[in-house]
Design an enzyme around this catalytic site. Structure first.
Site, short mmCIF file in Angstrom:
data_model
loop_
_atom_site.label_atom_id
_atom_site.label_comp_id
_atom_site.label_asym_id
_atom_site.label_seq_id
_atom_site.Cartn_x
_atom_site.Cartn_y
_atom_site.Cartn_z
CB THR A 1 -2.56 1.93 -0.15
OG1 THR A 1 -2.02 0.70 -0.55
CG2 THR A 1 -2.39 2.07 1.33
CD GLU B 1 -1.62 -5.73 1.93
OE1 GLU B 1 -0.82 -5.07 1.25
OE2 GLU B 1 -2.79 -5.39 2.12
N1 GLU Z 1 0.60 -3.55 -0.38
C1 GLU Z 1 1.41 -2.39 -0.55
C2 GLU Z 1 2.40 -2.24 0.57
O1 GLU Z 1 2.12 -2.65 1.65
C3 GLU Z 1 0.60 -1.16 -0.61
C4 GLU Z 1 -0.27 -1.16 -1.81
C5 GLU Z 1 -0.48 0.19 -2.36
O2 GLU Z 1 -0.09 1.19 -1.83
O3 GLU Z 1 -1.11 0.30 -3.38
O4 GLU Z 1 3.45 -1.71 0.40
#
Ligand code: GLU
Length: 596
Positions: free
Chosen positions: A407, A446
């Protein structure tokens, strides 16, 4: 023209040459990343020098923090396309210097209307799909919230148009940027995934290989997409031609000739894009030792879980403890808070999330009394009962959670003192691996953040899929006020470790006497109600580890945890912009508008 500026890095003063005006159409080598910069007039910390520069340029032209944030996020879609961009979503937290209020935008991806509870169950077996199957599929692609978030932020707090704020990204995409080792390595790491899809292979693996460090990477398709959106507005995406291409891609996956997988397509329709809204949401809030900590409410679990952990820690004076005891309490507080997160938090429009109770001091007291200073908890520890917070009671059953991928988090402030703390993502590094052909951006995966099947025994699982529902996130973009004025802005990527990274930085800064750069650079450990604690090698190498192990804590080296970005507001309108040192995942790029 080139500007020479001197900036402070962690403990060292160095000199940095920032790019001046580029000759049109020419890619310039990226300036070295600087972890720390101090000054005034505005500041940005983001993953790449190009995106940070885009934000600084918008601030120099009189844009607000919201304008600059859109420029940064759009440029990250070019220079950091495996963790950012139009195909994803995220959470935008804003401090408005005029009203002195903190607001948030939930731009999380949503489940298409035609999908639902059984979306990750294989009809052939009645069992959940293997995670790997879901990861590279159209099924895992949620309706992207990124662009809707940018527009919402500009409607509320922007001075410039969307087209204006997309322009720096268009320019970088057109002229290209010089590939650094981080981008080259990430492409190599994801080559197997990207290579399954013809559109991704064409863009990211020219000649079948990752672009070499030092070569120039261009993305004219993305430049054209941004230009079209700038001209036609976000309707071009949410129902128009870009959206049509996106939906067509999800339904008819552009498989490469030599693909080795048969991925499941997704049911996303144009109507899903039309129906998508970025949601205004009230932030979570706790007061921790006099600091007001604001963060993201559900659909993210970040704000509640960081907040509950802080409330638990408030029952102890960490500053007066030995380092071993302070770290032990930090680990135990997050162990307990994660048990509660897993049991109670999901998209609050779909499940009853006891947010107020989870963030109450009385509930935190019932969790604090579970901490034994002489012994680590035995995970999985049971969740508490926030509906009836009395004594030291728990309810049965709990589970660990370990999603962790990639992210990005960035922070911006402007000369008026508005502040943005924005975490956004396409979920895994390189998301689903699927590039929308001719459009230059990668689609998220996601929806794999849902639990595929119930995890809470006989209790309801708050994070099962449903049509329209947003999967539970851990993103925790946070802004901390002291006496009503901004003190810190901070956040990080890292899946579920985001929560512990933000928590650890706050504890390091507020309780353990570290400066913000030290609090960010300090080695990390992440306890998420699991038998052993994930930790960086540097954490395990610390002399305190023997003491923690004597209390029953155990650690597994998982490599780098998080890539944080933060701001600290200093007296006289100055700001300390602090990112990661280069040794952690390539580092981040901090800059200020003026060094004065
Ligand atoms: N999809 C994750 C979340 O929303 C974040 C992914 C990541 O930080 O690598 O918690």
């Amino acid at each position: 023209m080139r500007t020479v500026r001197s900036v402070l890095t962690v403990g060292v003063v160095t000199t940095l040459v920032l790019t001046g005006a580029a000759a049109p159409g020419q890619a310039q080598p990226q300036p070295p990343k600087q972890a720390v910069a101090v000054g005034s007039g505005g500041a940005v910390v983001s993953n790449t020098p190009e995106s940070t520069q885009a934000g600084i340029d918008v601030l120099r032209r009189g844009g607000t923090a919201a304008d600059a944030a859109v420029a940064v996020a759009a440029t990250l879609g070019v220079t950091d396309p495996y963790v950012a961009g139009l195909g994803g979503g995220g959470y935008f937290v804003y401090y408005d210097a005029h009203t002195k209020k903190i607001s948030t935008i939930d731009g999380r991806e949503a489940t298409p209307a035609a999908d639902g509870p059984k979306m990750f169950i294989d009809p052939a077996t009645g069992q959940p799909y293997p995670f790997e199957t879901a990861v590279e599929s159209g099924r895992s692609v949620g309706v992207p919230g990124m662009l809707a978030t940018w527009q919402r932020a500009l409607d509320k707090w922007g001075r410039f148009s969307l087209a204006d704020n997309l322009r720096p990204a268009e320019q970088v995409a057109d002229r290209g940027f010089v590939v650094d080792p981080a981008f080259s390595n990430q492409t190599t790491e994801e080559a197997a995934k990207l290579g399954q899809f013809s559109s991704s292979a064409k863009l990211f693996l020219p000649g079948g290989k990752a672009p070499a460090a030092g070569s120039v990477f261009r993305n004219p398709d993305l430049a054209a997409t941004y230009r079209q959106i700038g001209r036609e507005g976000i309707g071009a995406f949410y129902g128009g031609p870009v959206g049509r291409d996106l939906v067509n891609t999800v339904q008819h996956l552009p498989l490469a000739k030599n693909a080795t997988i048969t991925p499941i397509p997704g049911p996303m329709q144009l109507s899903d894009l039309r129906a998508y809204r970025a949601l205004d949401a009230a932030p979570t809030h706790v007061n921790y030792r006099g600091y007001d900590v604001y963060s993201m409410a559900p659909s993210s679990s970040g704000g509640i879980t960081v907040g509950e952990s802080l409330n638990i820690l408030q029952n102890f004076d960490l500053g007066k403890m030995s380092t071993v005891q302070a770290l032990h309490h930090y680990l135990e507080a997050s162990r307990l808070a994660f048990a509660d997160r897993n049991r109670y938090i999901g998209d609050a429009r779909y499940v009853d999330v006891p947010q107020q109770q989870l963030l109450s001091r009385s509930f935190a007291a019932t969790r604090a009394c579970k901490i034994d200073p002489a012994r680590a908890g035995q995970s999985p520890v049971a969740p508490g009962d926030p509906y009836h917070p009395q004594g030291c009671k728990t309810v049965p059953a709990a589970s660990a959670d370990g999603n962790e991928n990639h992210t990005n988090h960035f922070v911006v402030t402007d000369k008026q003192g508005n502040v943005v703390s924005y975490t956004n993502t396409i979920e895994q590094q390189a998301g689903s691996g699927i590039t929308v052909p001719g459009r230059g951006f990668v689609l998220n995966n996601e929806l794999t953040d849902f639990n595929f099947a119930p995890t809470q025994g006989t209790a309801p699982d708050p994070n099962l899929p449903a049509a329209g529902k947003r999967p539970r996130s851990s993103m925790s973009p946070s802004i901390v006020l002291r006496d009503g004025k901004p003190f810190l802005a901070v956040g990080s990527p890292g899946g579920a470790t985001i929560i512990t990274t933000v928590l650890q930085i706050l504890v390091n800064r507020i309780d353990l006497g570290m400066s913000l750069p030290q609090a960010i650079a300090a080695p990390r450990a992440s306890q998420r109600n699991a038998a052993t604690t994930d930790a960086e090698a540097a954490f395990i190498a610390q002399p305190t580890t023997a003491g923690l192990e004597a209390l029953g804590q155990s650690f597994t080296d998982v490599g780098d945890i998080g890539v944080a970005a933060g701001l600290e507001f200093l007296p006289h309108g100055r700001v300390l912009a602090a990112g990661e040192p280069a040794r952690r995942d390539g580092g981040t790029s901090a800059a200020v508008v003026s060094r004065r």
